[in-house]
Design a protein around this motif. Structure first.
Motif, PDB file in Angstrom:
ATOM      1  N   VAL A 148       0.865  -1.189   0.000  1.00 25.42           N
ATOM      2  CA  VAL A 148       0.000   0.000   0.000  1.00 25.42           C
ATOM      3  C   VAL A 148       0.895   1.231   0.000  1.00 25.42           C
ATOM      4  N   ARG A 149       0.537   2.188  -0.811  1.00 25.40           N
ATOM      5  CA  ARG A 149       1.235   3.479  -0.809  1.00 25.40           C
ATOM      6  C   ARG A 149       0.213   4.565  -0.505  1.00 25.40           C
ATOM      7  N   ILE A 150       0.478   5.303   0.584  1.00 17.57           N
ATOM      8  CA  ILE A 150      -0.362   6.434   0.975  1.00 17.57           C
ATOM      9  C   ILE A 150       0.441   7.698   0.731  1.00 17.57           C
ATOM     10  N   THR A 151      -0.161   8.657   0.042  1.00 19.14           N
ATOM     11  CA  THR A 151       0.548   9.885  -0.323  1.00 19.14           C
ATOM     12  C   THR A 151      -0.217  11.097   0.188  1.00 19.14           C
ATOM     13  N   VAL A 152       0.504  11.966   0.888  1.00 19.68           N
ATOM     14  CA  VAL A 152      -0.054  13.224   1.381  1.00 19.68           C
ATOM     15  C   VAL A 152       0.443  14.330   0.454  1.00 19.68           C
ATOM     16  N   ALA A 153      -0.470  15.071  -0.143  1.00 17.13           N
ATOM     17  CA  ALA A 153      -0.103  16.193  -1.012  1.00 17.13           C
ATOM     18  C   ALA A 153      -1.078  17.332  -0.752  1.00 17.13           C
ATOM     19  N   ASP A 154      -0.583  18.363  -0.103  1.00 19.08           N
ATOM     20  CA  ASP A 154      -1.416  19.506   0.268  1.00 19.08           C
ATOM     21  C   ASP A 154      -2.611  19.025   1.097  1.00 19.08           C
ATOM     22  N   ASP A 155      -3.836  19.274   0.621  1.00 15.10           N
ATOM     23  CA  ASP A 155      -5.025  18.890   1.377  1.00 15.10           C
ATOM     24  C   ASP A 155      -5.583  17.544   0.953  1.00 15.10           C
ATOM     25  N   GLN A 156      -4.865  16.809   0.131  1.00 12.99           N
ATOM     26  CA  GLN A 156      -5.385  15.546  -0.386  1.00 12.99           C
ATOM     27  C   GLN A 156      -4.524  14.378   0.090  1.00 12.99           C
ATOM     28  N   VAL A 157      -5.210  13.287   0.463  1.00 14.23           N
ATOM     29  CA  VAL A 157      -4.535  12.054   0.844  1.00 14.23           C
ATOM     30  C   VAL A 157      -5.055  10.953  -0.075  1.00 14.23           C
ATOM     31  N   THR A 158      -4.154  10.329  -0.808  1.00 11.59           N
ATOM     32  CA  THR A 158      -4.541   9.257  -1.722  1.00 11.59           C
ATOM     33  C   THR A 158      -3.838   7.970  -1.322  1.00 11.59           C
ATOM     34  N   ALA A 159      -4.422   6.851  -1.736  1.00 11.63           N
ATOM     35  CA  ALA A 159      -3.836   5.548  -1.431  1.00 11.63           C
ATOM     36  C   ALA A 159      -4.039   4.608  -2.608  1.00 11.63           C
ATOM     37  N   THR A 160      -3.032   3.793  -2.859  1.00  5.84           N
ATOM     38  CA  THR A 160      -3.149   2.714  -3.837  1.00  5.84           C
ATOM     39  C   THR A 160      -2.798   1.417  -3.123  1.00  5.84           C
TER      40      THR A 160
END
Length: 197
Positions: free
Chosen positions: A99-111
């Motif tokens: 799993v990769r969780i990415t924090v970018a500004d106000d967005q958090v995405t995960a694959t």
């Protein structure tokens, strides 16, 4: 305020492999010493003290030392955000994580690479998108961090490897302390002439 400022203790990793700890409220000397005794080094950075493990350390040894430091801090606070990936498993690069969780500004995405990992992300509020999953808009910064911590802990407990990218490429990119002035310090006020009658 940055997402690293919402908990008494925030522990994370830079994209280039440094493990860092930030203490966001005054804790007794023994708490700070638990970090340095475990091998973290203290460094002043933009109005805050960072406690650091450099990249390239043996993973098992570093993980044990980080665990000892965290155990010492638990005697002083339970308000933790623990999101470091650098000591949890061998070769922790993002390409090898389940799993990769990415924090970018106000967005958090995960694959995620598996159905079970996707289901765990869903349990912690990650909504489906064409590219993976994301936390819903409108969550406060503290709620986003809490959701990431809960999801990461759950995945880790199930033996699923997680790489959390905090959007901090290097140590120098770690945000300054709240209220820390980044510009030049204003000079003293010009003297005023005494009033005469």
């Amino acid at each position: 305020m940055s997402f690293i400022d919402h908990h008494d203790v925030f522990i994370g990793s830079t994209d280039d492999g440094w493990t860092f700890a930030v203490l966001n409220r005054h804790l007794p000397r023994e708490a700070r010493q638990s970090l340095t005794d475990a091998g973290f080094t203290a460094r002043a950075h933009q109005g805050r003290t960072l406690y650091l493990f450099p990249p390239g350390q043996p993973t098992a040894e570093t993980h044990e030392r980080a665990g000892i430091a965290l155990y010492g801090l638990l005697a002083h606070t339970m308000d933790f955000a623990d999101l470091f990936w650098t000591t949890r498993w061998p070769n922790p690069g993002p390409a090898k994580a389940d799993v990769r969780i990415t924090v970018a500004d106000d967005q958090v995405t995960a694959t995620a690479r598996s159905t079970s990992a996707t289901e765990i992300l869903a349990q912690h509020g990650f909504l489906p998108t064409p590219a993976g999953r994301t936390l819903p808009a409108g969550l406060s910064e503290r709620d986003r961090v809490a959701a990431i911590v809960r999801a990461e802990s759950h995945l880790h407990a199930d033996g699923i490897t997680v790489h959390v990218s905090l959007g901090i490429p290097t140590l120098n990119a770690i945000p300054p302390a709240p209220g820390w002035a980044t510009g030049p310090t204003p000079g003293p006020a010009s003297p005023t002439r005494p009033r005469t009658r």
